[in-house]
Structure formats: structure tokens, C-alpha cells
Design a protein around this motif. Structure first.
Motif, short mmCIF file in Angstrom:
data_model
loop_
_atom_site.label_atom_id
_atom_site.label_comp_id
_atom_site.label_asym_id
_atom_site.label_seq_id
_atom_site.Cartn_x
_atom_site.Cartn_y
_atom_site.Cartn_z
N THR A 121 -3.66 -0.97 3.02
CA THR A 121 -4.41 -1.28 1.80
C THR A 121 -5.80 -0.65 1.77
N GLY A 122 -6.05 0.31 2.66
CA GLY A 122 -7.23 1.13 2.51
C GLY A 122 -8.50 0.58 3.10
N PHE A 123 -9.62 1.00 2.50
CA PHE A 123 -10.93 0.83 3.11
C PHE A 123 -11.99 0.44 2.06
N THR A 174 -6.86 12.92 -8.95
CA THR A 174 -8.09 12.13 -9.10
C THR A 174 -8.18 11.02 -8.06
N LYS A 175 -7.05 10.79 -7.35
CA LYS A 175 -7.11 10.10 -6.07
C LYS A 175 -6.70 11.19 -5.08
N ARG A 176 -7.21 11.16 -3.85
CA ARG A 176 -6.83 12.23 -2.92
C ARG A 176 -5.30 12.27 -2.81
N GLN A 190 4.74 -2.00 -4.08
CA GLN A 190 3.93 -0.94 -4.68
C GLN A 190 3.18 -1.45 -5.91
N ARG A 191 1.85 -1.25 -5.91
CA ARG A 191 1.09 -1.60 -7.12
C ARG A 191 0.88 -0.35 -7.97
N THR A 192 0.46 0.74 -7.32
CA THR A 192 0.26 2.01 -8.06
C THR A 192 0.95 3.13 -7.29
N PRO A 193 1.84 3.89 -7.92
CA PRO A 193 2.48 4.99 -7.20
C PRO A 193 1.49 6.12 -6.93
N GLY A 227 0.82 -1.20 0.00
CA GLY A 227 0.00 0.00 0.00
C GLY A 227 0.85 1.25 0.00
N THR A 228 0.63 2.07 -1.04
CA THR A 228 1.33 3.35 -1.13
C THR A 228 0.32 4.46 -1.36
N GLY A 229 -0.84 4.36 -0.66
CA GLY A 229 -1.79 5.47 -0.61
C GLY A 229 -1.40 6.36 0.57
N ALA A 230 -2.36 7.16 1.04
CA ALA A 230 -2.03 8.14 2.09
C ALA A 230 -1.48 7.48 3.35
N SER A 231 -2.04 6.33 3.74
CA SER A 231 -1.57 5.67 4.97
C SER A 231 -0.14 5.17 4.77
N GLY A 232 0.10 4.48 3.64
CA GLY A 232 1.44 3.96 3.37
C GLY A 232 2.46 5.08 3.30
N VAL A 233 2.11 6.14 2.59
CA VAL A 233 3.05 7.25 2.40
C VAL A 233 3.40 7.92 3.74
N GLN A 234 2.42 7.96 4.65
CA GLN A 234 2.73 8.57 5.96
C GLN A 234 3.60 7.65 6.81
N MET A 235 3.35 6.35 6.73
CA MET A 235 4.06 5.46 7.67
C MET A 235 5.43 5.00 7.15
O1 N01 Z 1 -5.87 3.66 1.32
P1 N01 Z 1 -5.81 3.79 -0.29
P2 N01 Z 1 -5.21 4.60 2.43
N1 N01 Z 1 -1.73 -5.59 -3.57
O2 N01 Z 1 -6.98 3.03 -0.80
C1 N01 Z 1 -2.74 -0.76 -2.31
C2 N01 Z 1 -7.60 9.02 3.93
N2 N01 Z 1 -6.33 9.06 4.64
O3 N01 Z 1 -5.53 3.99 3.75
O4 N01 Z 1 -3.74 1.86 -5.91
C3 N01 Z 1 -0.94 -4.52 -3.57
O5 N01 Z 1 -5.66 5.21 -0.70
C4 N01 Z 1 -3.34 0.20 -3.29
O6 N01 Z 1 -2.81 -0.01 -4.58
P3 N01 Z 1 -3.72 0.35 -5.89
C5 N01 Z 1 -7.44 9.66 2.58
O7 N01 Z 1 -8.66 10.21 2.19
C6 N01 Z 1 -5.77 10.26 4.85
O8 N01 Z 1 -3.83 4.89 2.12
O9 N01 Z 1 -5.10 -0.22 -5.62
N3 N01 Z 1 -1.35 -3.29 -3.19
C7 N01 Z 1 -2.94 1.53 -2.66
O10 N01 Z 1 -1.61 1.85 -2.92
C8 N01 Z 1 -7.05 8.49 1.75
O11 N01 Z 1 -7.24 8.67 0.37
C9 N01 Z 1 -4.54 10.34 5.44
O12 N01 Z 1 -3.05 -0.27 -6.98
C10 N01 Z 1 -2.61 -3.16 -2.82
C11 N01 Z 1 -3.07 1.22 -1.16
O13 N01 Z 1 -3.01 -0.20 -1.04
C12 N01 Z 1 -7.91 7.39 2.32
O14 N01 Z 1 -7.94 7.67 3.73
C13 N01 Z 1 -3.89 9.20 5.84
C14 N01 Z 1 -3.50 -4.25 -2.79
C15 N01 Z 1 -4.40 1.67 -0.59
O15 N01 Z 1 -4.48 3.05 -0.66
C16 N01 Z 1 -7.41 5.99 2.10
O16 N01 Z 1 -6.01 5.95 2.28
C17 N01 Z 1 -4.49 7.99 5.64
C18 N01 Z 1 -3.00 -5.51 -3.20
N4 N01 Z 1 -3.78 -6.58 -3.23
C19 N01 Z 1 -5.72 7.94 5.03
N5 N01 Z 1 -4.69 -3.81 -2.38
C20 N01 Z 1 -3.89 11.64 5.60
O17 N01 Z 1 -2.80 11.87 5.16
C21 N01 Z 1 -4.56 -2.48 -2.15
N6 N01 Z 1 -3.30 -2.09 -2.41
C22 N01 Z 1 -4.64 12.66 6.23
#
Ligand code: N01
Ligand code: FAD
Length: 539
Positions: free
Chosen positions: A384-386, A332-334, A213-216, A190-198
Motif C-alpha cells: 500500500t505504498g509510502f 501520471t503515476k510512475r 484492487q482499488r485502482t488498476p 495494493g496494485t502499484g509497483a510493489s503489488g505488480v512485482q510481487m
Molecule cells: O505504492 P503505490 P508502491 N485499500 O502508492 C493501494 C517505487 N517502487 O509501493 O491507487 C485498497 O504506488 C493503492 O490504491 P489507490 C515506485 O516509484 C518501484 O507500489 O490509492 N488499496 C495502490 O494500488 C512506485 O511508484 C518499484 O487506489 C489501497 C497501492 O495500494 C513507488 O515506489 C517497486 C489502500 C499503493 O501503490 C510506490 O510503489 C516498488 C486501501 N486502503 C516501488 N491504500 C519498481 O518496480 C492504498 N492502496 C522499481
């Protein structure tokens, strides 16, 4: 508020049941009390906080400045509370919400450790009955779902995940006591917001960190810093005006947005403006030009600007290229807001594995096997998000008029009027639901608007001796068509993201939030109310 209303209820029936005790649930309780209504709130967690109770991973903090990512409804509260940083970390936001619960004496109305599994409407009595997992039962005239847009963690569908013998942690269920990663080989998905912060903090703790990383992501520098007393005092001197301005913006925060098109100026001036905003940090870049999220060429310019910053920061050109997002338009993604994310990939103990090149075959007992090799690991982290926006509601057996399940009504995707209500489900309200600006904004601003509108509507129904309020099919159809048309004018639907349900297999694809902006949306809601709740059937 439209004054105190007196409710007429059977004993044992409260005026309003609220599900969820995060930012939304807490304000609902406070406001309902102010209107003289009885309310009961149910919360799965043992404490208040919602998002800020559950997400305790290293580096968790807000991406909207704390002085804006906070309640505006009480001048005393906003004057008394001192934020310590530009973007406060999870423990501080949780302390704030605990303070709010104490200050307004809200805990006595909350039943903790109670997951609501069903909510059924009875037409004859015009009441909702809520069922808790442990047999708890409550009746209420109105039910407000404050269950959160990002409250149901999503685990990845990776074969063998259950067989891994080391510890597995999801970002949104991080242990309260923390995790000692010293000397451990850690893998993170996971390299969304949670991954990038941690990731920067995991890299400091672990002996070795492998980032799968699946999607940067596009990540913007937070430029976080401690708030000096003078900076905080300046905000507080002018807080009311700051909040007023925020309410006139599409995002519920003042990004100093430029109304001009990015294409009206030459490349040099455009770059200079992007660079200026990059230095400011946070979401400032999003306000650079009005058409960044609607025009492909404008978007291409800002996307390339961010990619240049990545290439400039990451020393290994191959790693840099893999970190550059090219698959979807910027914003187009936050966008993520980070501290030292790209720099982390210059560390010797960090390795990036690009799953587009070498997909995962399976998690094994001792690590992760990709098509290229086996990675030995002691611990796995899932960022891996929500199951976003509809996930929490979808886990409750909600039944409306005639016992019809919400799940059946929404089988092809959610349909709401203003994101606040759904036809066939009288006296049910959703906070920041699908079809409202919600996750595209400073969510506290959106939550306050929804809570105020909803509680005013309930007070209105009760004040006129009414029994029920329900969105009409026609108003709902028109709103859904309008929301779809607005989304189609933007680049948002081009990304496979949780905004569209793309991250959950089998979830119907639909752009879920309303892309028309909070300010215009709030005006529409106000006009609907002023027009006698146009589009709602009041009985
Ligand atoms: O979740 P995400 P998040 N194999 O869904 C990857 C808020 N928030 O918890 O993009 C490999 O964004 C997935 O890859 P891909 C904020 O609104 C805010 O990070 O599906 N990888 C992606 O990289 C945010 O947008 C903050 O290809 C897999 C990642 O997991 C929302 O919450 C902090 C996979 C998921 O990213 C969600 O953020 C945290 C697999 N099978 C959250 N499945 C602040 O900074 C998923 N992934 C305030
Ligand atoms: P939540 O805080 O999610 O609370 C919902 C509550 O409902 C939860 O406690 C849950 O346990 C409870 N619940 C759900 N279902 C049930 C049930 N069936 N029975 C009983 N209880 C139930 N937004 C921003 O605008 N800016 C930010 O900086 C920001 N940072 C974020 C950081 C992280 C790590 C995450 C995950 C999200 C972030 N968000 C941010 C979005 C954030 O979710 C909202 O800002 C806000 O906290 C949502 O508040 P809420 O009360 O609507 O929902």
C-alpha cells in the motif's frame, strides 16, 4: 569537486551530519571525505542500502536498467561491478551497495540502528544538533537529509486491520528470512509497483491469492533477461558516453526519446511505434512521443494501446476490463514494470476483487469482508505504498532559525528552493526533496547530481570562511511558482497519487516533484552556483 577544503570546527562538532545510508547517504559520505571534510551518518536500519535494505518482498527489483541504476561517479566501480540482469533483483542491488560501502570504507562513518528524531539549528554557533531516539546526540555545521522519498511505509486505513489473527506483511518491511506462503490463502492490497512485482510470485507460492484492487495500474513488460557477457562488455566499453547522454535527458536515462508529437502521425504509424517500444519493454514506451504526458489526446492514444494489451493477455473479459486503468492519464503515476503481471490473472488460484464495485467494509479476525462477501484468508500482504517525499522529514522534529519547526513552515505543503534547501533553515540540505526532479527520474542520476551540488556548495561556504548558507524567501517563492507552473502544463496533477500526497489522509495536496526534467534542472542548479549561489544568502 572543487578541491580539498580545510574545516575549522570545535572538537565534537563534525562538518556534516548525514541522515540515511541509502544510495544518497553513501555517496555523500564518500564525496565529503574526498573534500577533506568530517562527516557522520545516522541510519535507522542495521545496515546500508535504504530502499534496498527494507524492500525484500518477492519480485522486488529495479525498473531502471541496472547498468543505469547505479553510480557513475567512479570509473573503477562501474567497470568492476557486473550486473547479472537487465533489471536486478533486490538482493543484488543490496549487495552492490554493500560493496560500495566496503570499497570506499564508508561503514566507519555510519552509526546504524539510530533513528534521528530531532534536528535543531543554533544560530549563535551556526550548528545543527541531531538527537537520536536512544539519546544519541551529534553536532554538525551542516545537516544533509538523505532520508529517502519512499522510506516511510504507509498502512491502509481499513477498519479491523489490527484484529486479523493471521500474519500481516507490508512490502517495505518484508521479513529478512522471507515468508513461506506455500498452501496459504493470501490476500494482497495494493496494485502499484510493489503489488505488480510481487503478485505473480505470490500466486506461484500461495494456494489461493485474492487481489484487492482499488485502482488498476498501467504496467509495462520488463522483458527482463540475464545480461550476457558481450552485452555487459558493450556497455562498459562506452560507459562514460552512456552516462553523458543520460545526463542530457529529462529522466536521467536514455529512452531514445522521440521529439515529435504523437498527433503529427496517423493512428497506424503511432500504433506501430507503440508496439515497437512495447517489445523493447520497460520505460521505452514513455519515450515514444514528446507530448504523451502533456497532451490529453496523445495520452489517450498510448493509454488505449496499453489497455488493448491487457485485454489481449487476460482471458476473462470482465477481469480484463477491471484491470484496465481509465481513472487517470497514462504515466501520471510512475508506470509499473512487470514480469507476467497480467498473465497471473489467468491462473485458477488467483481472484481479482474490484474494491470500486465492492468496497471493503472491514478486516475481520479471519479475512476481509467486502460489501459482497467474506474472503477467508491466512495471511495479508500490504503493498500500500509510502508517505512519500515528505514522510521521513515530517517524522523528524526539524527546527531552524528562531526555533521554528519545519512542520509549521510546511503546514500547507513543502516549499523549497530547487528542492535542495528551504528558507529559514540555514545549512540544511535535502537530497531529492520536493521541488526537485527526484522520483520522476532515474533516481541514482538525480541523487548524484544533488550530492555533487550540495557538497560543492558546502565546500564553497567553508573555503571562503563562511558560517552559513540559506535559501532566501524570494528565491524560494519564485521556484515554487515556477515548479507549480511547469506541473500545470503537464497531465501529472490529474492523478490522485503519492506524487500529490493524495494517498495520505490530511496531507496537503501539491504536486511534489519538479516536472521540468533533470537535464534542464541540473543546468539551472549549475547556473545558480556559477552565479555565486544566486538565491542563497551566504554569511
Ligand atoms: O505504492 P503505490 P508502491 N485499500 O502508492 C493501494 C517505487 N517502487 O509501493 O491507487 C485498497 O504506488 C493503492 O490504491 P489507490 C515506485 O516509484 C518501484 O507500489 O490509492 N488499496 C495502490 O494500488 C512506485 O511508484 C518499484 O487506489 C489501497 C497501492 O495500494 C513507488 O515506489 C517497486 C489502500 C499503493 O501503490 C510506490 O510503489 C516498488 C486501501 N486502503 C516501488 N491504500 C519498481 O518496480 C492504498 N492502496 C522499481
Ligand atoms: P533511501 O534508499 O530511501 O534511504 C533513506 C534511508 O534513510 C533509509 O535507509 C532510512 O532508514 C533512513 N532514514 C530515514 N529517516 C531516518 C531517520 N529519521 N533517522 C535515521 N535514518 C533515517 N528508483 C529508481 O529510479 N529506479 C528504480 O528502479 C527504483 N526501484 C525502487 C524499488 C522499490 C521497491 C522502491 C520502494 C523504490 C524504488 N526506487 C527506484 C526509488 C528509490 O527509493 C530510490 O531509487 C533510491 O534507492 C533512494 O535512495 P535514497 O538514499 O535517497 O533513499
Amino acid at each position: 569537486m572543487s578541491g580539498t577544503v580545510r574545516s575549522r570546527v570545535d572538537s565534537g562538532v563534525v562538518d556534516v551530519a548525514v541522515v540515511g545510508a541509502g544510495f544518497a547517504g553513501l555517496y555523500l559520505l564518500h564525496r565529503l571525505r574526498g573534500l577533506g571534510l568530517s562527516a557522520r551518518c545516522f541510519e535507522t536500519a542495521p545496515d546500508v542500502g535504504g530502499t534496498w535494505y527494507w524492500n525484500r518482498y518477492p519480485g522486488a527489483r529495479c525498473d531502471v536498467r541496472s547498468v543505469d541504476y547505479s553510480y557513475s561517479f567512479d570509473e573503477g566501480l562501474q567497470q568492476d561491478w557486473d550486473w547479472s540482469e537487465r533489471y536486478s533483483a533486490q538482493p543484488e542491488v543490496l549487495s552492490y551497495l554493500r560493496h560500495v560501502a566496503e570499497r570506499f570504507d564508508l561503514r566507519r562513518s555510519i552509526t546504524f540502528r539510530t533513528r534521528i528524531v530531532a534536528a535543531h539549528y543554533d544560530e549563535e554557533s551556526a550548528t545543527w544538533t541531531l538527537h537520536g531516539e536512544d539519546g544519541e546526540r551529534a553536532r554538525a555545521r551542516f545537516c544533509v537529509m538523505a532520508t529517502g522519498c519512499l522510506s516511510v511505509p504507509k498502512r491502509p486505513e481499513i477498519p479491523g486491520l489490527g484484529s486479523f489473527v493471521g500474519a500481516v506483511y507490508h512490502s517495505a518491511r518484508w521479513p529478512e528470512m522471507g515468508v513461506d506462503l506455500a498452501g496459504r490463502r493470501v490476500g494482497v492490497f495494493g496494485t502499484g509497483a510493489s503489488g505488480v512485482q510481487m503478485i505473480p510470485l505470490l500466486a506461484e507460492q500461495a494456494s489461493r491469492l485474492t487481489v484487492f484492487q482499488r485502482t488498476p495500474a498501467f504496467s509495462l513488460p520488463a522483458r527482463n533477461h540475464r545480461l550476457e557477457p558481450e552485452e555487459l562488455a558493450a556497455v562498459k566499453r562506452d560507459y562514460a558516453e552512456r552516462r553523458r547522454v543520460a545526463r542530457t535527458t529529462p529522466s536521467g536515462m536514455d529512452l531514445d526519446s522521440n521529439p515529435a508529437s504523437a498527433l503529427e502521425v496517423g493512428p497506424a504509424r503511432r500504433r506501430a511505434e507503440f508496439a515497437r517500444r512495447w517489445e523493447i519493454g520497460g520505460f521505452s514506451l514513455l519515450g515514444a512521443y514528446a507530448d504523451l504526458l502533456s497532451d490529453e489526446r496523445a495520452n489517450g492514444a498510448v493509454a488505449e494501446f496499453v489497455r488493448e494489451r491487457i485485454r489481449e493477455t487476460v482471458k476473462d473479459p470482465d477481469v480484463a476490463e477491471r484491470l484496465c486503468p481509465t481513472q487517470y492519464p497514462f504515466g501520471t503515476k510512475r508506470p509499473c514494470v512487470d514480469t507476467g503481471y497480467y498473465d497471473t490473472f489467468n491462473r485458477d488460484n488467483v481472484r481479482l476483487v474490484d474494491l470500486r464495485e465492492t468496497p471493503v467494509e472491514a478486516v475481520t479476525t479471519t479475512g476481509v469482508r467486502t460489501t459482497a462477501e467474506h474472503h477467508d484468508l491466512d495471511c495479508l500482504v500490504l503493498a500500500t505504498g509510502f508517505d512519500a517525499m515528505t514522510g521521513a522529514l515530517g517524522r523528524i522534529d526539524v527546527r531552524g532559525r528562531g526555533g521554528e519547526p519545519l512542520a509549521a513552515r510546511w503546514a500547507a505543503g513543502p516549499r523549497t528552493y530547487l528542492g535542495l534547501a528551504t528558507a529559514g533553515f540555514p545549512n540544511l540540505f535535502l537530497i531529492t526533496g520536493p521541488g526537485s526532479p527526484s522520483v520522476l527520474t532515474n533516481m541514482v542520476a538525480s541523487i548524484e547530481q544533488h550530492v555533487e551540488w550540495t557538497t560543492d556548495c558546502i565546500a564553497h561556504v567553508l573555503a571562503r570562511g563562511g558560517r552559513s548558507v540559506e535559501a532566501t524567501e524570494r528565491a524560494q517563492d519564485e521556484w515554487v511558482a515556477h515548479a507549480d507552473a511547469v506541473a500545470a502544463r503537464t497531465l501529472y496533477p490529474r492523478a490522485d497519487s503519492w506524487y500529490t500526497g493524495a494517498n495520505v489522509p490530511g496531507k496537503p495536496r501539491r504536486f511534489l516533484p519538479y516536472a521540468g526534467g533533470l537535464a534542464d534542472y541540473a543546468q539551472t542548479c549549475a547556473a545558480v552556483a556559477a552565479d555565486g549561489y544566486r538565491g542563497f544568502r551566504l554569511a
